[in-house]
Design a protein around this motif. Sequence first.
Motif, PDB file in Angstrom:
ATOM      1  N   GLY A  79       0.782  -1.314   0.123  1.00 43.84           N
ATOM      2  CA  GLY A  79       0.028   0.005  -0.083  1.00 43.84           C
ATOM      3  C   GLY A  79       0.829   1.203  -0.108  1.00 43.84           C
ATOM      4  N   SER A  80       2.120   1.132  -0.340  1.00 46.06           N
ATOM      5  CA  SER A  80       2.983   2.364  -0.374  1.00 46.06           C
ATOM      6  C   SER A  80       2.822   3.142  -1.536  1.00 46.06           C
ATOM      7  CB  SER A  80       4.485   2.053   0.105  1.00 46.06           C
ATOM      8  OG  SER A  80       5.019   1.213  -0.912  1.00 46.06           O
ATOM      9  N   GLY A  81       2.266   2.606  -2.799  1.00 41.62           N
ATOM     10  CA  GLY A  81       2.227   3.365  -4.083  1.00 41.62           C
ATOM     11  C   GLY A  81       1.828   2.318  -4.878  1.00 41.62           C
ATOM     12  N   VAL A  82       2.154   2.649  -6.372  1.00 45.44           N
ATOM     13  CA  VAL A  82       1.922   1.734  -7.322  1.00 45.44           C
ATOM     14  C   VAL A  82       3.112   1.389  -8.104  1.00 45.44           C
ATOM     15  CG1 VAL A  82      -0.399   2.972  -7.715  1.00 45.44           C
ATOM     16  CG2 VAL A  82       1.601   3.974  -8.779  1.00 45.44           C
ATOM     17  N   ARG A  83       3.031   0.336  -9.093  1.00 48.22           N
ATOM     18  CA  ARG A  83       4.128  -0.113 -10.015  1.00 48.22           C
ATOM     19  C   ARG A  83       3.300  -0.341 -11.095  1.00 48.22           C
ATOM     20  NH1 ARG A  83       4.920  -5.919  -6.569  1.00 48.22           N
ATOM     21  NH2 ARG A  83       3.279  -6.955  -7.344  1.00 48.22           N
ATOM     22  N   PRO A  84       4.525  -0.642 -12.165  1.00 50.81           N
ATOM     23  CA  PRO A  84       4.117  -1.016 -13.522  1.00 50.81           C
ATOM     24  C   PRO A  84       3.494  -2.463 -13.297  1.00 50.81           C
ATOM     25  CG  PRO A  84       6.359  -0.151 -13.848  1.00 50.81           C
ATOM     26  CD  PRO A  84       5.807  -0.233 -12.157  1.00 50.81           C
ATOM     27  N   ILE A  85       2.402  -2.936 -14.081  1.00 52.64           N
ATOM     28  CA  ILE A  85       1.842  -4.161 -14.070  1.00 52.64           C
ATOM     29  C   ILE A  85       2.700  -5.211 -13.940  1.00 52.64           C
ATOM     30  CG2 ILE A  85       1.009  -4.635 -16.337  1.00 52.64           C
ATOM     31  CD1 ILE A  85      -1.275  -4.840 -13.328  1.00 52.64           C
ATOM     32  N   ASN A 412       0.291  12.925  -3.294  1.00 52.46           N
ATOM     33  CA  ASN A 412      -0.483  12.057  -2.276  1.00 52.46           C
ATOM     34  C   ASN A 412      -0.552  10.838  -2.708  1.00 52.46           C
ATOM     35  OD1 ASN A 412      -2.651  11.017  -0.936  1.00 52.46           O
ATOM     36  ND2 ASN A 412      -3.759  13.081  -0.604  1.00 52.46           N
ATOM     37  N   VAL A 413      -0.022   9.908  -2.036  1.00 51.73           N
ATOM     38  CA  VAL A 413       0.045   8.455  -2.205  1.00 51.73           C
ATOM     39  C   VAL A 413      -1.149   7.799  -2.164  1.00 51.73           C
ATOM     40  CG1 VAL A 413       1.350   6.233  -1.562  1.00 51.73           C
ATOM     41  CG2 VAL A 413       2.789   8.207  -1.699  1.00 51.73           C
ATOM     42  N   GLU A 414      -1.866   8.158  -1.361  1.00 55.86           N
ATOM     43  CA  GLU A 414      -3.331   7.473  -1.226  1.00 55.86           C
ATOM     44  C   GLU A 414      -4.110   7.931  -2.402  1.00 55.86           C
ATOM     45  OE1 GLU A 414      -5.160   8.298   2.514  1.00 55.86           O
ATOM     46  OE2 GLU A 414      -3.793   7.350   3.731  1.00 55.86           O
ATOM     47  N   GLU A 415      -4.223   9.150  -2.851  1.00 55.60           N
ATOM     48  CA  GLU A 415      -4.896   9.474  -4.045  1.00 55.60           C
ATOM     49  C   GLU A 415      -4.273   8.949  -5.373  1.00 55.60           C
ATOM     50  OE1 GLU A 415      -5.390  13.503  -6.614  1.00 55.60           O
ATOM     51  OE2 GLU A 415      -5.324  13.822  -4.413  1.00 55.60           O
ATOM     52  N   THR A 416      -3.027   8.622  -5.401  1.00 56.37           N
ATOM     53  CA  THR A 416      -2.410   7.777  -6.457  1.00 56.37           C
ATOM     54  C   THR A 416      -2.952   6.496  -6.688  1.00 56.37           C
ATOM     55  OG1 THR A 416      -0.363   9.358  -6.354  1.00 56.37           O
ATOM     56  CG2 THR A 416      -0.232   6.978  -7.677  1.00 56.37           C
ATOM     57  N   ILE A 417      -2.841   5.865  -5.359  1.00 51.50           N
ATOM     58  CA  ILE A 417      -3.421   4.455  -5.332  1.00 51.50           C
ATOM     59  C   ILE A 417      -4.912   4.364  -5.685  1.00 51.50           C
ATOM     60  CG2 ILE A 417      -3.909   2.528  -3.873  1.00 51.50           C
ATOM     61  CD1 ILE A 417      -1.348   3.337  -2.333  1.00 51.50           C
ATOM     62  N   GLU A 419      -6.607   6.270  -7.684  1.00 57.13           N
ATOM     63  CA  GLU A 419      -6.875   6.494  -9.128  1.00 57.13           C
ATOM     64  C   GLU A 419      -6.369   5.380  -9.922  1.00 57.13           C
ATOM     65  OE1 GLU A 419      -4.326  10.088 -10.201  1.00 57.13           O
ATOM     66  OE2 GLU A 419      -5.879  11.275  -9.386  1.00 57.13           O
ATOM     67  N   CYS A 420      -5.270   4.589  -9.442  1.00 52.98           N
ATOM     68  CA  CYS A 420      -4.824   3.147  -9.840  1.00 52.98           C
ATOM     69  C   CYS A 420      -5.932   2.187  -9.770  1.00 52.98           C
ATOM     70  CB  CYS A 420      -3.592   2.887  -9.264  1.00 52.98           C
ATOM     71  SG  CYS A 420      -3.010   1.208  -9.973  1.00 52.98           S
ATOM     72  N   VAL A 421      -6.514   2.161  -8.742  1.00 50.68           N
ATOM     73  CA  VAL A 421      -7.729   1.047  -8.335  1.00 50.68           C
ATOM     74  C   VAL A 421      -8.785   1.466  -9.275  1.00 50.68           C
ATOM     75  CG1 VAL A 421      -9.104   0.017  -6.725  1.00 50.68           C
ATOM     76  CG2 VAL A 421      -6.857   0.537  -6.258  1.00 50.68           C
ATOM     77  N   CYS A 422      -9.288   2.759  -9.441  1.00 56.29           N
ATOM     78  CA  CYS A 422     -10.358   3.183 -10.332  1.00 56.29           C
ATOM     79  C   CYS A 422     -10.067   3.003 -11.718  1.00 56.29           C
ATOM     80  CB  CYS A 422     -10.705   4.654 -10.148  1.00 56.29           C
ATOM     81  SG  CYS A 422     -12.005   5.405 -10.723  1.00 56.29           S
ATOM     82  N   GLU A 423      -8.941   3.039 -12.306  1.00 52.27           N
ATOM     83  CA  GLU A 423      -8.692   2.861 -13.490  1.00 52.27           C
ATOM     84  C   GLU A 423      -8.493   1.396 -13.775  1.00 52.27           C
ATOM     85  OE1 GLU A 423      -4.930   3.345 -16.818  1.00 52.27           O
ATOM     86  OE2 GLU A 423      -4.886   4.628 -15.138  1.00 52.27           O
ATOM     87  N   LEU A 424      -8.134   0.635 -12.812  1.00 55.57           N
ATOM     88  CA  LEU A 424      -8.250  -0.863 -13.276  1.00 55.57           C
ATOM     89  C   LEU A 424      -9.650  -1.511 -13.153  1.00 55.57           C
ATOM     90  CD1 LEU A 424      -5.371  -1.911 -10.922  1.00 55.57           C
ATOM     91  CD2 LEU A 424      -5.292  -2.223 -13.359  1.00 55.57           C
ATOM     92  N   LYS A 425     -10.346  -0.936 -12.361  1.00 58.46           N
ATOM     93  CA  LYS A 425     -11.875  -1.357 -12.349  1.00 58.46           C
ATOM     94  C   LYS A 425     -12.881  -1.042 -13.428  1.00 58.46           C
ATOM     95  CE  LYS A 425     -12.528  -1.485  -7.204  1.00 58.46           C
ATOM     96  NZ  LYS A 425     -13.450  -1.130  -6.270  1.00 58.46           N
ATOM     97  N   TYR A 426     -12.261   0.319 -13.905  1.00 57.23           N
ATOM     98  CA  TYR A 426     -12.762   0.703 -15.112  1.00 57.23           C
ATOM     99  C   TYR A 426     -12.650  -0.149 -16.364  1.00 57.23           C
ATOM    100  CZ  TYR A 426     -13.424   3.910 -19.179  1.00 57.23           C
ATOM    101  OH  TYR A 426     -13.830   4.391 -20.690  1.00 57.23           O
TER     102      TYR A 426
END
Length: 448
Positions: A79-85, A412-417, A419-426
């Motif tokens: 939960g510390s950020g995002v990474r390439p798939i 904002n790390v939480e916001e970045t995560i 947004e990532c989750v939102c895009e994956l669900k989309y």
Amino acid sequence: MSDSRVLLIGWDAADWKAIRPLIDAGQMPNLARLIADGVHGNIATLHPVLSPMLWTSIATGKRAYKHGIHGFLEPLPDGSGVRPITLLSRKTKAVWNILNQTGHRSLVVGWWPSHPAEPLNGVMVSNHFPQPTGSPGEPSLLPPGTVHPSSLAPSLAELRVNPMELSGEFIRLFVPEYEKVDQAKDKRLHSLGKIIAETMSIHAVATELLETQPWNFAAIYFSSIDHFGHGFMRYHPPRLPWISEEDFALYQHVISNAYRYHDGTLGSLLQFADANTTVILMSDHGFHPDHLRPRYLPAEPAGPAVEHRQFGILCMKGPKLRVNQPVFGASLLDICPTILTLFGLAPGRDMDGKVLSTAFKQRPEIEPIASWEDVPGDTGMHPAETRLDPVASAQAFRQLVELGYITPPGPNVEETIAECVCELKYNLARSYRDGNCCGDAVALAEEL
């Protein structure tokens, strides 16, 4: 075990509309020969038209809502950020995992995503391989997880090409008047050099492995035609009204020469295909080369995908296949079950594709099994606790930003995560819709 071999070559975004004029002019002789010796046609893509999802569907025969790869980024496990798939998000077996269970040896080079490399019976070189670090002449170190077995990493690392090693005369093959470019202001030659170097790196390691390693199945992926397209298709003839005459004069030859260069690499790879080898050359989608090229890209995640076209290319040549014939109705989902059939193995009923039976001289009669997911054996997959090197993830992350597929992360790390989750669900919702699972798509859409 069958003595058949299959060589699968992926050209991301290759398009017949760009290829046909070059073949007609005699400028892609290796592809012309492949077409004459086998079957060829369009191959339909899936939606959303995003490469990590598509190449995983090609490798598994399953849509994204089954295989688990839903975009370009994923949240870090802590939960510390995002990474390439990574392929750690893949929930199903790829074709090379099934072949691993059945005693076949595989070479997998550059597949997207394939990091960290899986512990196959064979060799896997991940999609992080062609991203050099350091300066020309310095030792080229590979991040952990780039090559399996790791004992090959030092020698294979020497095959990577640094863009700064390319001579001006090599750049001239793509931009004949490159001296006229003001490189202090115009960084397009820098981008071009990086794409060329990555192509050379993948080709070098692929030919090295094909020549020195035993194999039954080889899968080699080139991202470069897609990268050439996003960087330079706007300058491809005919000149579009919004492209300046100066830019058109400088960069109009890049795309055609990129295809000619790939035809040369194809010729080298075909030298490793003997009489028992089936060769499959394909793309995951096309790329508009004509008046349908967009003037603007949407300011949204994966906006550059608007330049992609619904149909890619498919060519297949082998001892069991028809000669100089068209093939119709092919989908990305059909490649995995067709490869299994070429090895005399049954496809799974849970695969979403079909065997391309009309490509065969004699229609194959192999009864499918319920699922390969339930078949025990050594798949060559990672244990669940596998972790990744953060440096390699950071390098791959920067490349996705440069290509425009993702936006730089905010402070904002939480916001970045989120947004990532939102895009994956989309993207998952779009995959459900593409597979006619409309109830699941609606549920996700309402949640979003």
